[in-house]
Design a protein around this motif. Structure first.
Motif, PDB file in Angstrom:
ATOM      1  N   HIS A   1       1.037  -0.921  -0.249  1.00 49.18           N
ATOM      2  CA  HIS A   1       0.273  -0.095   0.006  1.00 49.18           C
ATOM      3  C   HIS A   1       1.070   1.342   0.122  1.00 49.18           C
ATOM      4  O   HIS A   1       1.353   1.546   0.803  1.00 49.18           O
ATOM      5  CB  HIS A   1      -1.171   0.123   1.170  1.00 49.18           C
ATOM      6  N   TRP A   2       0.542   2.206  -1.152  1.00 47.88           N
ATOM      7  CA  TRP A   2       1.435   4.062  -1.375  1.00 47.88           C
ATOM      8  C   TRP A   2       0.478   4.616  -1.012  1.00 47.88           C
ATOM      9  O   TRP A   2      -0.310   4.541  -1.704  1.00 47.88           O
ATOM     10  CB  TRP A   2       2.244   3.105  -2.456  1.00 47.88           C
ATOM     11  N   GLY A   3       0.773   5.671  -0.592  1.00 51.81           N
ATOM     12  CA  GLY A   3       0.443   7.105  -0.906  1.00 51.81           C
ATOM     13  C   GLY A   3       0.956   7.357  -1.890  1.00 51.81           C
ATOM     14  O   GLY A   3       2.497   7.395  -1.813  1.00 51.81           O
ATOM     15  N   LEU A   4       0.665   8.715  -2.177  1.00 52.74           N
ATOM     16  CA  LEU A   4       1.779   9.944  -2.728  1.00 52.74           C
ATOM     17  C   LEU A   4       2.639  10.479  -2.343  1.00 52.74           C
ATOM     18  O   LEU A   4       2.953  11.141  -3.082  1.00 52.74           O
ATOM     19  CB  LEU A   4       0.727  10.388  -4.260  1.00 52.74           C
ATOM     20  N   ASP A   5       1.855  10.454  -0.785  1.00 54.73           N
ATOM     21  CA  ASP A   5       2.866  11.475  -0.031  1.00 54.73           C
ATOM     22  C   ASP A   5       3.288  12.900  -0.921  1.00 54.73           C
ATOM     23  O   ASP A   5       3.741  13.717  -0.132  1.00 54.73           O
ATOM     24  CB  ASP A   5       3.876  11.319   0.341  1.00 54.73           C
ATOM     25  N   GLY A   6       2.108  13.904  -1.214  1.00 60.38           N
ATOM     26  CA  GLY A   6       1.827  14.499  -1.925  1.00 60.38           C
ATOM     27  C   GLY A   6       2.679  14.787  -2.998  1.00 60.38           C
ATOM     28  O   GLY A   6       3.335  16.377  -3.587  1.00 60.38           O
ATOM     29  N   HIS A   7       3.822  13.678  -3.627  1.00 54.17           N
ATOM     30  CA  HIS A   7       3.782  14.267  -4.622  1.00 54.17           C
ATOM     31  C   HIS A   7       2.273  14.002  -6.055  1.00 54.17           C
ATOM     32  O   HIS A   7       2.052  12.684  -6.149  1.00 54.17           O
ATOM     33  CB  HIS A   7       5.084  12.855  -4.984  1.00 54.17           C
ATOM     34  N   PRO A   8       2.815  14.758  -7.604  1.00 53.00           N
ATOM     35  CA  PRO A   8       1.889  14.186  -8.353  1.00 53.00           C
ATOM     36  C   PRO A   8       1.929  12.739  -9.230  1.00 53.00           C
ATOM     37  O   PRO A   8       3.228  12.628  -9.553  1.00 53.00           O
ATOM     38  CB  PRO A   8       2.008  15.442  -9.230  1.00 53.00           C
ATOM     39  N   LEU A   9       1.559  12.759  -9.118  1.00 52.53           N
ATOM     40  CA  LEU A   9       1.194  11.104  -9.953  1.00 52.53           C
ATOM     41  C   LEU A   9       1.923  10.866 -11.450  1.00 52.53           C
ATOM     42  O   LEU A   9       0.705  11.731 -11.964  1.00 52.53           O
ATOM     43  CB  LEU A   9       0.212  10.311 -10.250  1.00 52.53           C
ATOM     44  N   ALA A  10       2.602  10.749 -11.940  1.00 55.32           N
ATOM     45  CA  ALA A  10       3.031  10.477 -13.498  1.00 55.32           C
ATOM     46  C   ALA A  10       3.014   9.591 -14.387  1.00 55.32           C
ATOM     47  O   ALA A  10       2.835   9.005 -13.862  1.00 55.32           O
ATOM     48  CB  ALA A  10       4.996  11.403 -13.662  1.00 55.32           C
ATOM     49  N   LEU A  11       2.222  10.306 -15.189  1.00 53.22           N
ATOM     50  CA  LEU A  11       1.472   8.458 -15.939  1.00 53.22           C
ATOM     51  C   LEU A  11       2.657   8.322 -17.615  1.00 53.22           C
ATOM     52  O   LEU A  11       2.017   9.418 -17.962  1.00 53.22           O
ATOM     53  CB  LEU A  11      -0.301   9.110 -16.265  1.00 53.22           C
ATOM     54  N   LEU A  12       3.520   7.850 -17.763  1.00 55.18           N
ATOM     55  CA  LEU A  12       4.185   7.384 -18.819  1.00 55.18           C
ATOM     56  C   LEU A  12       4.020   6.346 -20.085  1.00 55.18           C
ATOM     57  O   LEU A  12       4.280   5.700 -19.591  1.00 55.18           O
ATOM     58  CB  LEU A  12       5.333   7.572 -17.666  1.00 55.18           C
ATOM     59  N   PRO A  13       3.048   6.735 -20.247  1.00 64.83           N
ATOM     60  CA  PRO A  13       3.162   5.872 -21.706  1.00 64.83           C
ATOM     61  C   PRO A  13       4.185   5.697 -21.870  1.00 64.83           C
ATOM     62  O   PRO A  13       5.394   6.366 -22.610  1.00 64.83           O
ATOM     63  CB  PRO A  13       2.537   6.315 -23.510  1.00 64.83           C
ATOM     64  N   ALA A  14       4.757   4.216 -22.479  1.00 68.17           N
ATOM     65  CA  ALA A  14       5.827   3.533 -23.391  1.00 68.17           C
ATOM     66  C   ALA A  14       5.409   2.726 -24.039  1.00 68.17           C
ATOM     67  O   ALA A  14       5.183   1.651 -24.042  1.00 68.17           O
ATOM     68  CB  ALA A  14       6.628   3.208 -21.712  1.00 68.17           C
ATOM     69  N   GLY A  15       5.504   2.829 -25.268  1.00 68.12           N
ATOM     70  CA  GLY A  15       5.668   2.514 -26.978  1.00 68.12           C
ATOM     71  C   GLY A  15       5.895   0.723 -26.108  1.00 68.12           C
ATOM     72  O   GLY A  15       5.975   0.104 -26.773  1.00 68.12           O
ATOM     73  N   PHE A  16       7.102   0.891 -25.396  1.00 67.12           N
ATOM     74  CA  PHE A  16       7.790  -0.999 -24.885  1.00 67.12           C
ATOM     75  C   PHE A  16       7.827  -1.491 -24.011  1.00 67.12           C
ATOM     76  O   PHE A  16       7.888  -2.680 -23.539  1.00 67.12           O
ATOM     77  CB  PHE A  16       9.364  -0.826 -24.778  1.00 67.12           C
ATOM     78  N   ALA A  17       6.099  -0.490 -22.862  1.00 66.13           N
ATOM     79  CA  ALA A  17       6.352  -1.594 -21.846  1.00 66.13           C
ATOM     80  C   ALA A  17       5.329  -2.747 -21.722  1.00 66.13           C
ATOM     81  O   ALA A  17       5.884  -3.602 -20.381  1.00 66.13           O
ATOM     82  CB  ALA A  17       4.843  -0.998 -21.155  1.00 66.13           C
ATOM     83  N   GLY A  18       4.849  -3.028 -23.024  1.00 63.99           N
ATOM     84  CA  GLY A  18       3.896  -4.132 -23.289  1.00 63.99           C
ATOM     85  C   GLY A  18       3.234  -4.762 -22.749  1.00 63.99           C
ATOM     86  O   GLY A  18       1.886  -3.498 -22.265  1.00 63.99           O
ATOM     87  N   PRO A  19       3.550  -5.538 -22.467  1.00 63.48           N
ATOM     88  CA  PRO A  19       2.041  -6.425 -21.338  1.00 63.48           C
ATOM     89  C   PRO A  19       1.653  -6.201 -19.604  1.00 63.48           C
ATOM     90  O   PRO A  19       0.926  -6.108 -19.000  1.00 63.48           O
ATOM     91  CB  PRO A  19       2.239  -7.602 -21.839  1.00 63.48           C
ATOM     92  N   VAL A  20       3.111  -5.332 -19.600  1.00 63.06           N
ATOM     93  CA  VAL A  20       3.512  -4.817 -17.963  1.00 63.06           C
ATOM     94  C   VAL A  20       3.048  -3.603 -17.627  1.00 63.06           C
ATOM     95  O   VAL A  20       3.473  -2.839 -18.900  1.00 63.06           O
ATOM     96  CB  VAL A  20       4.275  -4.548 -17.643  1.00 63.06           C
ATOM     97  N   VAL A  21       3.274  -2.959 -16.452  1.00 67.97           N
ATOM     98  CA  VAL A  21       2.563  -2.076 -15.693  1.00 67.97           C
ATOM     99  C   VAL A  21       3.713  -2.253 -14.733  1.00 67.97           C
ATOM    100  O   VAL A  21       4.259  -3.037 -13.752  1.00 67.97           O
ATOM    101  CB  VAL A  21       1.448  -2.113 -14.975  1.00 67.97           C
TER     102      VAL A  21
END
Length: 330
Positions: free
Chosen positions: A197-217
């Motif tokens: 379990h994690w909170g963002l602790d005041g940090h904005p979450l960056a969503l980084l789409p990556a063409g090589f990420a494949g089936p994995v998050v």
């Protein structure tokens, strides 16, 4: 199950970015794990001869560590939406050397380290400089040839998310990001075997789409430069090969006509007028005519990526085109 908790203000702080270094690291996964990343077979076949004898042993040892952990300093959370490779490598090169040595050592914890890894303990400055040099060389050989396609796929993903948020509210930025991700309105739940379990602790979450990420998050839940989530953009499989011919459902063809329905079905991934014309065997003027008609009907929108205009489906277009099927090339 991994839970990333959101406070009420965290949703407002969501942002998107496209990181060259994330593409470097995830492409390393694709190169070294062909069973999991089977969808990159054609890219691997083209790239491996280029990489043979290129002197990339330090990068290989860092990215392919037996613990499957890649040091966080190698993928700093971008400060801007579209950082260049040079900008990101300047951040990497400025990493405190004690942190560099500690994170590289952690990646090989419990395993005999090769000379390239041991060098980070004895001469971290030289090892880091060599790693940066090899990242540049690897990017030139393996990633740069497909970089325009990667950028187009990511820009299309960001445009799709922005459109969804405009139509359905900011929660749509997180909805349906990936089959392994579930958004319940207060937390992102990632369906992997490990838990936490994690909170963002005041940090904005960056969503980084990556063409090589494949089936994995991939998640960075405690990074020193912020919090981030890497995931594949919509239609990422079409980055590598020419667009396949797509046949619409019978019902959709009956509603829109066979050609216009095929155009709408093809736009599961953003495409330019020329790409639509090539995929469906149409004259460019004919493809443009159908795209304009679909746009006027509210089924697609055009988003400019650099000098090119790419079309993607609206929410209504997504609903109508959901039953299309793909015709495999012989």
């Amino acid at each position: 199950m991994i839970h990333i908790e959101f406070a009420p203000a965290d949703l407002v702080g969501l942002r998107f970015a496209h990181s060259p270094l994330v593409e470097v690291v995830t492409s390393g996964f694709a190169l070294n794990r062909p069973t999991t990343f089977w969808m990159y077979d054609s890219w691997r076949a083209r790239v491996r001869p280029r990489l043979s004898g290129a002197g990339l042993g330090t990068l290989q040892a860092v990215v392919a560590a037996p613990t499957c952990y890649v040091p966080d300093f190698l993928t700093p959370v971008p400060a801007t939406a579209r950082p260049s490779l040079d900008e990101e490598l300047r951040v990497v090169a400025a990493t405190p050397l004690d942190r560099v040595a500690a994170e590289v050592d952690a990646a090989w914890a419990g395993h005999p380290a090769p000379p390239e890894i041991r060098r980070f303990g004895t001469d971290p400055a030289a090892a880091l400089a060599e790693l940066v040099r090899q990242v540049r060389r690897y990017f030139e050989l393996a990633v740069a040839p497909v970089w325009p396609r990667l950028c187009a796929a990511v820009e299309g993903e960001i445009a799709h998310r922005a459109l969804a948020a405009a139509e359905r509210g900011p929660g749509a930025l997180l909805a349906d990001l990936h089959p392994k991700l579930d958004w319940d309105g207060s937390a992102l739940r990632l369906g992997y075997a490990k838990s936490g379990h994690w909170g963002l602790d005041g940090h904005p979450l960056a969503l980084l789409p990556a063409g090589f990420a494949g089936p994995v998050v991939h998640t960075m839940t405690e990074g020193r430069t912020g919090r981030a989530l890497w995931y594949p953009p919509r239609g990422y499989g079409r980055v590598w090969d020419p667009p396949e011919r797509v046949e619409p459902s019978t019902a959709l063809a009956g509603l829109l006509g066979p050609t216009r329905a095929a155009v709408l079905t093809l736009l599961a991934a953003p495409s330019s007028t020329g790409e639509v014309a090539s995929a469906l065997g149409l004259a460019p003027a004919t493809a443009s005519h159908h795209l304009t008609a679909l746009r006027d009907a509210g089924l697609v929108v055009g988003e400019r990526v650099g000098r090119r205009l790419r079309y993607l489906r609206t929410g209504l277009g997504e609903q109508l085109a959901g039953a299309g099927t793909t015709v495999e090339r012989p």
